[in-house]
Motif scaffolding. Structure first.
Motif, PDB file in Angstrom:
ATOM      1  N   HIS A 360       0.823  -1.211   0.000  1.00 29.28           N
ATOM      2  CA  HIS A 360       0.000   0.000   0.000  1.00 29.28           C
ATOM      3  C   HIS A 360       0.854   1.257   0.000  1.00 29.28           C
ATOM      4  O   HIS A 360       0.537   2.210  -0.705  1.00 29.28           O
ATOM      5  CB  HIS A 360      -0.995  -0.037   1.165  1.00 29.28           C
ATOM      6  CG  HIS A 360      -1.971  -1.152   0.989  1.00 29.28           C
ATOM      7  ND1 HIS A 360      -2.972  -1.103   0.061  1.00 29.28           N
ATOM      8  CD2 HIS A 360      -2.040  -2.386   1.535  1.00 29.28           C
ATOM      9  CE1 HIS A 360      -3.638  -2.243   0.070  1.00 29.28           C
ATOM     10  NE2 HIS A 360      -3.081  -3.042   0.964  1.00 29.28           N
ATOM     11  N   LEU A 363       2.074   1.642  -3.561  1.00 27.05           N
ATOM     12  CA  LEU A 363       1.029   2.190  -4.438  1.00 27.05           C
ATOM     13  C   LEU A 363       0.797   3.671  -4.164  1.00 27.05           C
ATOM     14  O   LEU A 363       0.644   4.468  -5.083  1.00 27.05           O
ATOM     15  CB  LEU A 363      -0.278   1.413  -4.231  1.00 27.05           C
ATOM     16  CG  LEU A 363      -0.324   0.046  -4.930  1.00 27.05           C
ATOM     17  CD1 LEU A 363      -1.450  -0.811  -4.365  1.00 27.05           C
ATOM     18  CD2 LEU A 363      -0.487   0.205  -6.433  1.00 27.05           C
ATOM     19  N   HIS A 367       1.260   6.810  -6.764  1.00 26.58           N
ATOM     20  CA  HIS A 367       0.265   7.837  -7.079  1.00 26.58           C
ATOM     21  C   HIS A 367       0.783   9.245  -6.773  1.00 26.58           C
ATOM     22  O   HIS A 367       0.509  10.177  -7.528  1.00 26.58           O
ATOM     23  CB  HIS A 367      -1.062   7.539  -6.364  1.00 26.58           C
ATOM     24  CG  HIS A 367      -1.750   6.345  -6.969  1.00 26.58           C
ATOM     25  ND1 HIS A 367      -2.024   5.196  -6.270  1.00 26.58           N
ATOM     26  CD2 HIS A 367      -2.144   6.113  -8.245  1.00 26.58           C
ATOM     27  CE1 HIS A 367      -2.584   4.314  -7.094  1.00 26.58           C
ATOM     28  NE2 HIS A 367      -2.665   4.847  -8.298  1.00 26.58           N
ATOM     29  N   CYS A 388       2.339  -5.440  -5.948  1.00 26.25           N
ATOM     30  CA  CYS A 388       1.022  -6.085  -6.047  1.00 26.25           C
ATOM     31  C   CYS A 388       1.161  -7.597  -5.876  1.00 26.25           C
ATOM     32  O   CYS A 388       0.366  -8.241  -5.200  1.00 26.25           O
ATOM     33  CB  CYS A 388       0.378  -5.785  -7.397  1.00 26.25           C
ATOM     34  SG  CYS A 388      -0.093  -4.066  -7.573  1.00 26.25           S
ATOM     35  N   LEU A 393      -2.291  -8.514  -4.502  1.00 26.03           N
ATOM     36  CA  LEU A 393      -3.295  -7.594  -5.054  1.00 26.03           C
ATOM     37  C   LEU A 393      -3.488  -7.887  -6.545  1.00 26.03           C
ATOM     38  O   LEU A 393      -2.996  -7.157  -7.409  1.00 26.03           O
ATOM     39  CB  LEU A 393      -2.856  -6.147  -4.858  1.00 26.03           C
ATOM     40  CG  LEU A 393      -2.657  -5.708  -3.401  1.00 26.03           C
ATOM     41  CD1 LEU A 393      -2.015  -4.334  -3.334  1.00 26.03           C
ATOM     42  CD2 LEU A 393      -3.986  -5.711  -2.663  1.00 26.03           C
ATOM     43  N   GLU A 395      -6.110  -7.949  -8.694  1.00 22.88           N
ATOM     44  CA  GLU A 395      -6.904  -7.086  -9.574  1.00 22.88           C
ATOM     45  C   GLU A 395      -6.161  -5.793  -9.890  1.00 22.88           C
ATOM     46  O   GLU A 395      -6.072  -5.372 -11.041  1.00 22.88           O
ATOM     47  CB  GLU A 395      -8.265  -6.803  -8.912  1.00 22.88           C
ATOM     48  CG  GLU A 395      -9.341  -6.402  -9.892  1.00 22.88           C
ATOM     49  CD  GLU A 395      -9.248  -7.139 -11.239  1.00 22.88           C
ATOM     50  OE1 GLU A 395      -9.170  -6.423 -12.258  1.00 22.88           O
ATOM     51  OE2 GLU A 395      -9.220  -8.395 -11.292  1.00 22.88           O
ATOM     52  N   GLN A 396      -5.551  -5.178  -8.844  1.00 23.07           N
ATOM     53  CA  GLN A 396      -4.809  -3.940  -9.065  1.00 23.07           C
ATOM     54  C   GLN A 396      -3.642  -4.162 -10.034  1.00 23.07           C
ATOM     55  O   GLN A 396      -3.381  -3.334 -10.890  1.00 23.07           O
ATOM     56  CB  GLN A 396      -4.283  -3.404  -7.738  1.00 23.07           C
ATOM     57  CG  GLN A 396      -4.944  -2.117  -7.362  1.00 23.07           C
ATOM     58  CD  GLN A 396      -5.015  -1.968  -5.872  1.00 23.07           C
ATOM     59  OE1 GLN A 396      -5.246  -2.950  -5.155  1.00 23.07           O
ATOM     60  NE2 GLN A 396      -4.825  -0.765  -5.394  1.00 23.07           N
ATOM     61  N   ARG A 398      -3.407  -6.467 -12.373  1.00 23.36           N
ATOM     62  CA  ARG A 398      -3.938  -6.646 -13.735  1.00 23.36           C
ATOM     63  C   ARG A 398      -4.208  -5.293 -14.377  1.00 23.36           C
ATOM     64  O   ARG A 398      -3.859  -5.050 -15.519  1.00 23.36           O
ATOM     65  CB  ARG A 398      -5.260  -7.423 -13.671  1.00 23.36           C
ATOM     66  CG  ARG A 398      -5.088  -8.922 -13.649  1.00 23.36           C
ATOM     67  CD  ARG A 398      -6.396  -9.579 -14.093  1.00 23.36           C
ATOM     68  NE  ARG A 398      -6.397 -11.001 -13.786  1.00 23.36           N
ATOM     69  CZ  ARG A 398      -7.120 -11.551 -12.809  1.00 23.36           C
ATOM     70  NH1 ARG A 398      -7.900 -10.816 -12.056  1.00 23.36           N
ATOM     71  NH2 ARG A 398      -7.066 -12.853 -12.604  1.00 23.36           N
ATOM     72  N   GLN A 399      -4.838  -4.397 -13.599  1.00 19.87           N
ATOM     73  CA  GLN A 399      -5.199  -3.080 -14.152  1.00 19.87           C
ATOM     74  C   GLN A 399      -3.960  -2.267 -14.534  1.00 19.87           C
ATOM     75  O   GLN A 399      -3.900  -1.680 -15.612  1.00 19.87           O
ATOM     76  CB  GLN A 399      -6.014  -2.298 -13.130  1.00 19.87           C
ATOM     77  CG  GLN A 399      -7.479  -2.696 -13.123  1.00 19.87           C
ATOM     78  CD  GLN A 399      -8.226  -2.023 -11.987  1.00 19.87           C
ATOM     79  OE1 GLN A 399      -7.751  -1.044 -11.408  1.00 19.87           O
ATOM     80  NE2 GLN A 399      -9.394  -2.556 -11.667  1.00 19.87           N
ATOM     81  N   LEU A 400      -2.965  -2.270 -13.632  1.00 18.62           N
ATOM     82  CA  LEU A 400      -1.747  -1.498 -13.913  1.00 18.62           C
ATOM     83  C   LEU A 400      -1.033  -2.041 -15.133  1.00 18.62           C
ATOM     84  O   LEU A 400      -0.526  -1.291 -15.964  1.00 18.62           O
ATOM     85  CB  LEU A 400      -0.812  -1.536 -12.698  1.00 18.62           C
ATOM     86  CG  LEU A 400      -1.192  -0.576 -11.593  1.00 18.62           C
ATOM     87  CD1 LEU A 400      -0.493  -0.948 -10.301  1.00 18.62           C
ATOM     88  CD2 LEU A 400      -0.811   0.850 -11.997  1.00 18.62           C
TER      89      LEU A 400
END
Ligand SMILES: [Zn+2]
Ligand SMILES: [Zn+2]
Length: 650
Positions: A360, A363, A367, A388, A393, A395-396, A398-400
């Motif tokens: 976290h 991440l 950001h 991740c 993590l 899902e996060q 995959r998105q990144l």
């Protein structure tokens, strides 16, 4: 603006030159005075040429050269050609025309042409000029050869290089030329012929620090630190570059202890330190993970004016070092004091957080970074994807991964795919991971298949493991670790026949298992190494006794040895004996012996921690009330009160 003002000064110098010429009587000048005036003129033209930064300026000076009857003067024209080369005028155009108008070019003018072509990467034109020069009966000078050697080295053309070497012998007189010798060493080193480079070195009658350092750096680059240190010891006057070559050499060859020793000696003799030395020693300290040394090095960096607040390179390296020494908080303190931060500073910090399972924070920092002008690069994405992965993590991640090219213009490399395979694999999505590998637009590398194989170990999937391992055997035929891993996966699944087949291959190939090694940093910064089954430590019997007592205490609290972590077809007693000799357990026992109650115990390990050792560390952290930190080759495990920061997910 700089170009313009320089232009002005060149013009003013030229008009000054005109004044010089028109002053005085033109009618009769005695010869010595005339000669003196010409020398003065040549000298002034050379100095003006030296300051030229534009082609147009050089042309202006060339006009003056012609007007003053110096268009045959090799001396001035050599400088002119060199300046034309410097501002990247193609040799075949203006310079060739200038050269063509000279009736009797001297060796230096020839050499300027040879050098110019060589610098522009036109090796055959360069050697053609050399041939023409020889045909015209002009003898080469040492600069001729150094230019040719440099050209051959840049083109990695060893055949031609050897011919040029032969020319120096044939023509003779260059054996004792330092300049020629050094450029010859450079050629052989660049082409990877260290033996030849050494021969040249040994035969040189005069050497300077360049000759020595070049060879030391070369030995270090090829991993031969013994030869490097032998040479270094003989080097009469050691300068900072030579010292740095040794520090960096040991660091790059995975010998951090020696790198630190050399750095210490460097301090002892009062040698200065610069950014390059610091980068080398910081990377050594990061490998070793030794906090005591980390603080010492940081102090030296501050004292030599390369502290993290003002130096972004050193700052970023320090962040990486503190993370790898198990102190992400200290790393963040460095990050905070940095006045200037770049993508490396952010990436190091993100990687650091990832390593410590603080997904976290990683991440969050990512950001924060996006709010600045700084754009993420390949390394940033490695950091964020592995964060991740380590925190599960999915899902996060995959998105990144989907966004990295679309939004940030960073095309995924095989390393990013490896992170994704790791992420999916750890989360148990082995089929999806395998599908991802199949859709890769490039050939998967060892890292990708290795991540898949590693995931198969966690989730006990011998079928996908076999696919990954077969690819790895092709890519890394000598990688013993892959054979062992597959054999362990088979063993965990009880496929003993396949295990014995693999063991046969391992025996036939004659691999030696990379011994598990752990080290522990004592109170005064001294490093204690422990190898699996090691009995060489001076307090070995005490350590074994302490370990035995600890395990007995753990047993009474419900600990059972995880025999699957010793997947050999042995009896349970033998398996237990092997588990008890794992290097990190020895290091833990030693740590308990020589630290005070309440002290944190930090252990570094060269290979992945096994499940049984992980269990022991967890339980020990609860029973002893100690915080235990273990760095394996992948990440940090912070054991506290019976749990691990990795969430038993590694
Ligand atoms: Zn173990
Ligand atoms: Zn862990």
């Amino acid at each position: 603006m700089i170009g313009f003002s320089r232009n002005l000064s060149t013009v003013s110098k030229l008009s000054h030159l005109q004044n010089l010429q028109t002053r005085g009587s033109p009618n009769f000048i005695p010869f010595p005075q005339l000669q003196h005036q010409r020398k003065l003129l040549e000298w002034r033209l050379m100095s003006i040429l030296h300051d030229c930064t534009l082609f147009s300026q050089i042309k202006q000076v060339h006009a003056h050269i012609i007007r003053n009857g110096l268009s045959q003067c090799s001396y001035v024209l050599t400088k002119l050609i060199r300046m034309l080369t410097k501002v990247d005028v193609p040799m075949g155009s203006y310079p060739l025309l200038v050269f063509g108008q000279v009736n009797y070019p001297n060796p230096f003018l020839w050499t300027a042409m040879i050098r110019g072509y060589a610098l522009q990467g036109l090796l055959s034109e360069s050697t053609n000029f050399y041939t023409r020069m020889r045909r015209d009966g002009v003898g080469p000078v040492s600069f001729t050869f150094s230019a040719l050697f440099k050209a051959c080295g840049a083109a990695l053309n060893m055949d031609l290089g050897k011919q040029v070497h032969a020319q120096t012998i044939l023509i003779g007189g260059f054996a004792s030329d330092l300049y020629v010798g050094n450029s010859m060493i450079d050629l052989y080193v660049k082409c990877g012929f260290l033996g030849c480079a050494r021969k040249v070195f040994d035969e040189m009658s005069e050497r300077d620090v360049v000759s020595w350092t070049e060879l030391i750096v070369a030995y270090a680059k090829y991993g031969d630190m013994e030869s490097a240190s032998g040479l270094f010891d003989d080097l009469p006057l050691k300068d900072m570059v030579a010292w740095t070559a040794m520090v960096t050499g040991y660091a790059q060859n995975g010998r951090p202890k020696e790198a630190l020793e050399y750095f210490q000696k460097m301090q002892d003799v009062g040698m200065e330190t610069d950014e390059v030395t610091l980068a080398g020693v910081i990377s050594a300290c990061a490998q070793l993970g030794a906090v005591k040394h980390a603080n010492w090095i940081r102090d030296i960096a501050e004292r030599s004016g390369f502290g993290p607040s003002g130096n972004v390179v050193v700052g970023s390296a320090l962040i990486d070092m503190y993370s790898k020494c198990g102190s992400p908080d200290e790393a963040y303190k460095v990050f905070e004091v940095m006045k200037e931060r770049n993508v490396f500073s952010y990436s190091s910090m993100i990687l650091g957080y990832a390593m410590h399972g603080r997904a976290h924070s990683a991440l969050q920092l990512f950001h924060d970074m996006l709010k600045t002008e700084i754009r993420p690069n390949k390394v940033t994405f490695i950091g964020i994807l592995s964060a991740c992965s380590h925190a599960g993590l999915v899902e996060q991640g995959r998105q990144l991964f989907a966004k990295m090219e679309k939004f940030f213009g960073v095309a995924p490399s095989p390393d990013h795919y490896a992170c994704m395979v790791d992420l999916l694999g750890r989360a148990g999505c082995l089929e999806e991971a395998l599908d991802l590998v199949k859709t890769m637009p490039m050939e998967p590398n060892g890292g990708v298949w290795g991540a898949l194989l590693g995931a198969c170990r966690i989730h006990g999937n011998p079928d996908i493991a076999q696919i990954a391992a077969n690819e790895l055997f092709k890519l890394e035929p000598n990688g013993i670790g892959n054979y062992i891993l597959l054999s362990n996966i088979y063993a965990s699944a009880g496929r003993w026949e396949e295990v014995s087949k693999l063991r046969k291959v391992i025996r036939e190939k004659g691999f030696k298992k990379n011994p598990g090694c752990s080290w522990f940093e004592g109170k005064n910064g001294e490093i204690h190494d422990f190898f699996a089954g090691d009995t060489t430590h001076p307090r070995s019997s005490e350590i074994r006794q302490a370990l035995k007592q600890l395990i007995e205490r753990l047993r009474s609290h419900g600990y059972k040895p995880n025999l699957g972590s010793a997947p050999y077809d042995l009896t349970d007693d033998e398996k237990e004996r092997i588990l008890m000799s794992h290097s990190e357990k020895l290091a833990l026992a030693y740590g308990l012996l020589c630290t005070e109650a309440g002290d944190t115990i930090k252990i570094m390990k060269n290979i992945r921690i096994c499940e049984d050792c992980h269990n022991v560390m967890c339980a020990a952290s609860e029973i002893t009330g100690r915080e235990i930190i273990v760095r394996d080759n992948m990440r940090f495990h912070h054991f506290h009160n019976g749990t691990c920061s990795c969430g038993n997910f590694w």
